[in-house]
Design an enzyme around this catalytic site. Structure first.
Site, PDB file in Angstrom:
ATOM      1  N   ASP A 113      95.057  46.415  91.157  1.00  0.00           N
ATOM      2  CA  ASP A 113      94.969  47.170  89.817  1.00  0.00           C
ATOM      3  C   ASP A 113      94.001  46.715  89.131  1.00  0.00           C
ATOM      4  O   ASP A 113      93.233  45.805  89.268  1.00  0.00           O
ATOM      5  CB  ASP A 113      96.920  46.442  89.516  1.00  0.00           C
ATOM      6  CG  ASP A 113      96.705  46.500  87.929  1.00  0.00           C
ATOM      7  OD1 ASP A 113      96.093  47.614  86.929  1.00  0.00           O
ATOM      8  OD2 ASP A 113      96.644  45.037  87.105  1.00  0.00           O
TER       9      ASP A 113
ATOM     10  N   ASP B 164      93.570  46.336  84.566  1.00  0.00           N
ATOM     11  CA  ASP B 164      93.704  44.752  84.249  1.00  0.00           C
ATOM     12  C   ASP B 164      94.905  44.597  83.973  1.00  0.00           C
ATOM     13  O   ASP B 164      95.789  44.299  84.756  1.00  0.00           O
ATOM     14  CB  ASP B 164      93.965  45.321  82.226  1.00  0.00           C
ATOM     15  CG  ASP B 164      93.490  46.688  81.674  1.00  0.00           C
ATOM     16  OD1 ASP B 164      92.081  45.934  81.842  1.00  0.00           O
ATOM     17  OD2 ASP B 164      93.831  46.982  81.201  1.00  0.00           O
TER      18      ASP B 164
ATOM     19  N   ARG C  29      95.936  62.544  78.569  1.00  0.00           N
ATOM     20  CA  ARG C  29      94.630  62.554  80.027  1.00  0.00           C
ATOM     21  C   ARG C  29      95.484  63.077  80.939  1.00  0.00           C
ATOM     22  O   ARG C  29      96.314  64.125  80.621  1.00  0.00           O
ATOM     23  CB  ARG C  29      95.008  60.920  79.981  1.00  0.00           C
ATOM     24  CG  ARG C  29      94.385  59.329  79.571  1.00  0.00           C
ATOM     25  CD  ARG C  29      94.794  58.196  79.967  1.00  0.00           C
ATOM     26  NE  ARG C  29      94.246  57.134  79.151  1.00  0.00           N
ATOM     27  CZ  ARG C  29      95.821  56.049  79.293  1.00  0.00           C
ATOM     28  NH1 ARG C  29      95.599  55.226  80.604  1.00  0.00           N
ATOM     29  NH2 ARG C  29      95.111  54.845  78.276  1.00  0.00           N
TER      30      ARG C  29
ATOM     31  N   ASP D 242      99.809  42.598  88.314  1.00  0.00           N
ATOM     32  CA  ASP D 242      99.845  41.834  87.702  1.00  0.00           C
ATOM     33  C   ASP D 242     101.650  42.822  86.717  1.00  0.00           C
ATOM     34  O   ASP D 242     102.382  41.307  86.207  1.00  0.00           O
ATOM     35  CB  ASP D 242      99.246  41.418  86.492  1.00  0.00           C
ATOM     36  CG  ASP D 242      98.418  42.283  85.679  1.00  0.00           C
ATOM     37  OD1 ASP D 242      98.305  43.203  85.944  1.00  0.00           O
ATOM     38  OD2 ASP D 242      98.997  41.881  84.274  1.00  0.00           O
TER      39      ASP D 242
END
Length: 309
Positions: A81, A83, A194, A280
């Site tokens: 990942d 961020d 998007r 996370d």
């Protein structure tokens, strides 16, 4: 029991083999499972070394356990990942982390990144568009925009999948809902469209870093995003959409199956024996949960980008 021994280990391959020999020789009753090795080693050694222990052949009837280092670039993929895993939210990757991934991890295993953001944002955080060449795989928008060895792969769009009429009803409802919210601040870009998803931000994506932090704290207390998502689920039960709260200020909306597990279809033909994912937001509802818990991956939860190293 092993803390002093492990703490004294260096980062060389000789140290790795020394630890294996020590454990086999002195603790023959232990079960050398991947989880055991990960717990034992992860906090003391680099991930690149930890992953070397990712699989052990065990012969229960033998007095000696045969440890097998099973990783190489052809049979193992590490997916990261962005961020909170490789960078601070919306920040550029630090040189130490970049060196760790490209110089320590990449020689041992194939590497890829998967994020919900578009390629432009991922490239900014990863130091530029050269990211598509530095990593074996780059999956933007959960893999709807995908690069393999620097070459773009065929893609799909959410408007083609859902249909313009349904999308407009959905977007109009979101804008109406947000118009009734009272927050500490509101800025701009509340809906970001998007290729493979819609990103909804009650505070607006153009907020400053301080405003981002302020909204995140307010959201933790008042469940702004959680309640918003519940309202959408009730209003649009037939659209086949999934909602994923990630980052600090927004949540993603995409067709079922278009979460981060979408990227796995791009590596299916590689026949990787092991696919490790590091993220996370791995709790249910987080945007890493589906791929973290998928039966094709070995999930690793990190507390922050520094925990990844």
């Amino acid at each position: 029991m092993y803390s002093n021994f492990i703490h004294g280990l260096g980062n060389t391959s000789d140290s790795i083999h020394s630890m294996i020999r020590y454990l086999i020789r002195n603790h023959k009753s232990l079960s050398f499972t991947p989880t055991f090795i990960k717990i034992l080693v992860f906090k003391r050694l680099k991930v690149s070394q930890t992953l070397l222990f990712s699989r052990f052949d065990i012969q229960p009837s033998s007095k000696v356990f045969q440890a097998k280092l099973s990783m190489n670039r052809s049979n193992t993929l590490c997916l990261f990942d962005v961020d909170g895993t490789l960078t601070l939210p919306q920040r550029v990757i630090e040189k130490e982390m970049e060196s760790f991934v490209l110089n320590d991890i990449k020689p041992l295993t194939s590497i890829g990144i998967v994020g919900g953001s578009d390629l432009k944002k991922i490239a900014f955080q990863m130091g530029g568009l050269e990211v598509v060449n530095n990593f074996d795989y780059v999956f933007a928008e959960n893999g709807l925009v995908a690069y393999k060895y620097g070459t773009e792969l065929p893609s799909q769009t959410i408007q083609a999948h859902v249909g313009e009429e349904k999308l407009q009803r959905f977007i109009n409802y979101c804008l109406l809902y947000m118009s009734k919210l009272h927050l500490p601040v509101k800025r701009g870009t509340f809906i970001e469209f998007r290729r493979g998803l819609i990103n909804v931000s009650p505070v607006g994506r153009s907020c400053s870093m301080e405003e981002r932090r302020q909204f995140n704290e307010y959201d933790k207390q008042h469940n702004i995003r959680k309640d918003f998502v519940e309202s959408l689920r009730k209003e649009f039960p037939d659209l086949g959409l999934v909602y994923s709260i990630g980052g600090e200020i927004s949540f993603d909306v995409f067709p079922k199956g278009w979460d981060k597990t979408y990227c796995l279809r791009h590596v299916k033909d590689q026949n990787f024996e092991h696919i490790h994912f590091f993220g996370d937001k791995t709790d249910p509802g987080g945007n890493d949960f589906e791929i973290f818990s998928h039966d094709q991956t070995i999930g690793h939860r990190v507390q922050s980008y520094k925990d990844t190293m």
